[in-house]
Design an enzyme around this catalytic site. Structure first.
Site, PDB file in Angstrom:
ATOM      1  CG  ASN A 168     -32.021  -2.841  21.385  1.00  0.00           C
ATOM      2  OD1 ASN A 168     -32.593  -3.410  22.325  1.00  0.00           O
ATOM      3  ND2 ASN A 168     -30.706  -2.616  21.381  1.00  0.00           N
ATOM      4  CD1 TRP A 169     -38.645  -1.180  21.977  1.00  0.00           C
ATOM      5  CD2 TRP A 169     -39.981  -2.224  23.441  1.00  0.00           C
ATOM      6  NE1 TRP A 169     -39.925  -1.181  21.463  1.00  0.00           N
ATOM      7  CE2 TRP A 169     -40.760  -1.825  22.345  1.00  0.00           C
ATOM      8  CE3 TRP A 169     -40.606  -2.911  24.486  1.00  0.00           C
ATOM      9  CZ2 TRP A 169     -42.132  -2.063  22.261  1.00  0.00           C
ATOM     10  CZ3 TRP A 169     -41.969  -3.163  24.412  1.00  0.00           C
ATOM     11  CH2 TRP A 169     -42.726  -2.747  23.318  1.00  0.00           C
ATOM     12  CE  LYS A 170     -30.037   0.478  23.126  1.00  0.00           C
ATOM     13  NZ  LYS A 170     -28.916   1.415  23.098  1.00  0.00           N
ATOM     14  CG  HIS A 221     -26.370  -3.837  21.572  1.00  0.00           C
ATOM     15  ND1 HIS A 221     -25.862  -2.920  22.459  1.00  0.00           N
ATOM     16  CD2 HIS A 221     -27.180  -3.137  20.735  1.00  0.00           C
ATOM     17  CE1 HIS A 221     -26.353  -1.727  22.166  1.00  0.00           C
ATOM     18  NE2 HIS A 221     -27.150  -1.835  21.122  1.00  0.00           N
ATOM     19  CD  GLU A 252     -26.605  -0.488  25.130  1.00  0.00           C
ATOM     20  OE1 GLU A 252     -27.602  -1.222  25.262  1.00  0.00           O
ATOM     21  OE2 GLU A 252     -26.658   0.632  24.572  1.00  0.00           O
ATOM     22  CD  GLU A 281     -26.485  -0.943  17.039  1.00  0.00           C
ATOM     23  OE1 GLU A 281     -27.519  -0.286  16.914  1.00  0.00           O
ATOM     24  OE2 GLU A 281     -26.210  -1.593  18.061  1.00  0.00           O
ATOM     25  N   GLY A 334     -26.945   6.062  21.578  1.00  0.00           N
ATOM     26  CA  GLY A 334     -27.533   6.769  22.712  1.00  0.00           C
ATOM     27  C   GLY A 334     -26.934   8.140  22.974  1.00  0.00           C
ATOM     28  CB  SER A 351     -28.108   8.779  17.454  1.00  0.00           C
ATOM     29  OG  SER A 351     -27.543   8.673  18.754  1.00  0.00           O
ATOM     30  N   GLY A 378     -32.645   2.375  18.960  1.00  0.00           N
ATOM     31  CA  GLY A 378     -32.784   2.283  20.409  1.00  0.00           C
ATOM     32  C   GLY A 378     -33.787   3.305  20.906  1.00  0.00           C
ATOM     33  N   GLY A 379     -33.274   4.443  21.350  1.00  0.00           N
ATOM     34  CA  GLY A 379     -34.103   5.475  21.983  1.00  0.00           C
ATOM     35  C   GLY A 379     -35.389   5.802  21.233  1.00  0.00           C
TER      36      GLY A 379
HETATM   37  P1  PGA Z   1     -29.825   4.445  19.944  1.00  0.00           P
HETATM   38  O1  PGA Z   1     -29.435   2.896  20.193  1.00  0.00           O
HETATM   39  O2  PGA Z   1     -30.747   4.482  18.763  1.00  0.00           O
HETATM   40  O3  PGA Z   1     -30.501   4.884  21.219  1.00  0.00           O
HETATM   41  O4  PGA Z   1     -28.559   5.161  19.684  1.00  0.00           O
HETATM   42  C1  PGA Z   1     -29.156   2.058  19.122  1.00  0.00           C
HETATM   43  C2  PGA Z   1     -28.784   0.686  19.633  1.00  0.00           C
HETATM   44  O5  PGA Z   1     -28.101   0.594  20.663  1.00  0.00           O
HETATM   45  O6  PGA Z   1     -29.150  -0.342  19.030  1.00  0.00           O
END
Ligand code: PGA
Length: 255
Positions: free
Chosen positions: A10-12, A97, A99, A167, A173, A213, A234-235
């Site tokens: 997930n590149w966000k 998600h 966010e 999640e 993050g 993470s 994500g990251g």
């Molecule tokens: P993260 O994000 O790996 O940076 O913690 C995961 C996500 O939000 O899907």
């Protein structure tokens, strides 16, 4: 039950175009189809057009959307519906998600509509669920997971394909990953609820991903659990080597 693992990046809202194009090229080139593991990139929307237009065959790497509108077509400025995402080659769509829930005030009821919208358009919805730190500390975790799961799936017809992503919000993050035991506890709870709400057969084939993470150094331990069917990353998905190392961990876990 053997479930094909899903490793999803997930590149966000990242990265700028030049970096995104080379990240995609690097990942797609490295991802030959692998039995037992599916690879998915979930970039910002403009990249979908780019991927679809690139003409490069990417049989080992699919792409999806981070969100979709509840509407299909029409006068909905700023919205992108499932049918258009399908036309640009998306095969999955994230829904709910944390966010989206926190920053864009998406409710469980909106998630329910989006899960159905994705399914109707021929996309596989990935319903994200997860508790905040305060909810975990207040012993509300199971209640929150149950509510997000059951409302989110309420309108989805029986037999429809979907994915769940656990999640924990406190792990997204932050560099604080759930321990394999914490993740396994949540995944087992979700699997039991799926059995109750969707039946044994659907629960057995539905993948439950862990996200929060996930990094190359913790992926193998998480993926070793029988109820963890992949990762939402994500990251670490913004770095080709890290993302591919996590994918390698998934491959090793099915070998
Ligand atoms: P993260 O994000 O790996 O940076 O913690 C995961 C996500 O939000 O899907």
């Amino acid at each position: 039950m053997d479930r094909t693992l899903l490793v999803a990046g997930n590149w966000k809202l990242n990265p700028p175009r030049a970096a995104g194009e080379s990240l995609w090229r690097e990942v797609a080139r490295a991802c030959a189809p692998t039995p037992g593991v599916e690879t998915l990139i979930i970039p910002p929307l403009p990249y979908l057009g780019l991927f679809a237009a690139s003409g490069a065959p990417t049989p080992g790497c699919a792409w999806g959307a981070q969100d979709l509108a509840t509407q299909e077509w029409g006068a909905f400025t700023g919205a992108v519906g499932g049918p258009l995402l399908r036309e640009f080659g998306a095969t999955y769509a994230l829904v709910g998600h944390s966010e989206r829930r926190q920053v864009f005030a998406e409710t469980d009821a909106i998630c329910e509509k989006k899960v159905l919208a994705a399914h109707t358009a021929g996309l596989i919805p990935i319903l994200c669920v997860g508790e905040t730190e305060a909810e975990r500390d207040g012993n509300e975790m199971f209640e929150v997971l149950d509510r997000q799961l059951s409302v989110g799936l309420e309108s989805l017809p029986a037999g429809a394909k979907f994915v769940v992503a656990y999640e924990p919000v406190w792990a997204i993050g932050t560099g604080r990953t759930a321990t394999p035991a914490q993740a396994a506890e949540a995944h087992r709870f979700l699997r039991r609820r799926l059995v109750e709400r969707r039946g044994q057969q659907e629960a057995a084939v539905t993948r439950i991903l862990y996200g929060g993470s996930v990094k190359p150094d913790n992926a193998a331990a998480l993926l070793a659990d029988v109820d963890i069917d992949g990762a939402l990353i994500g990251g670490a998905s913004l770095d080709a080597a890290s993302f591919l190392a996590i994918r390698d961990a998934a491959r090793a876990s099915v070998a």
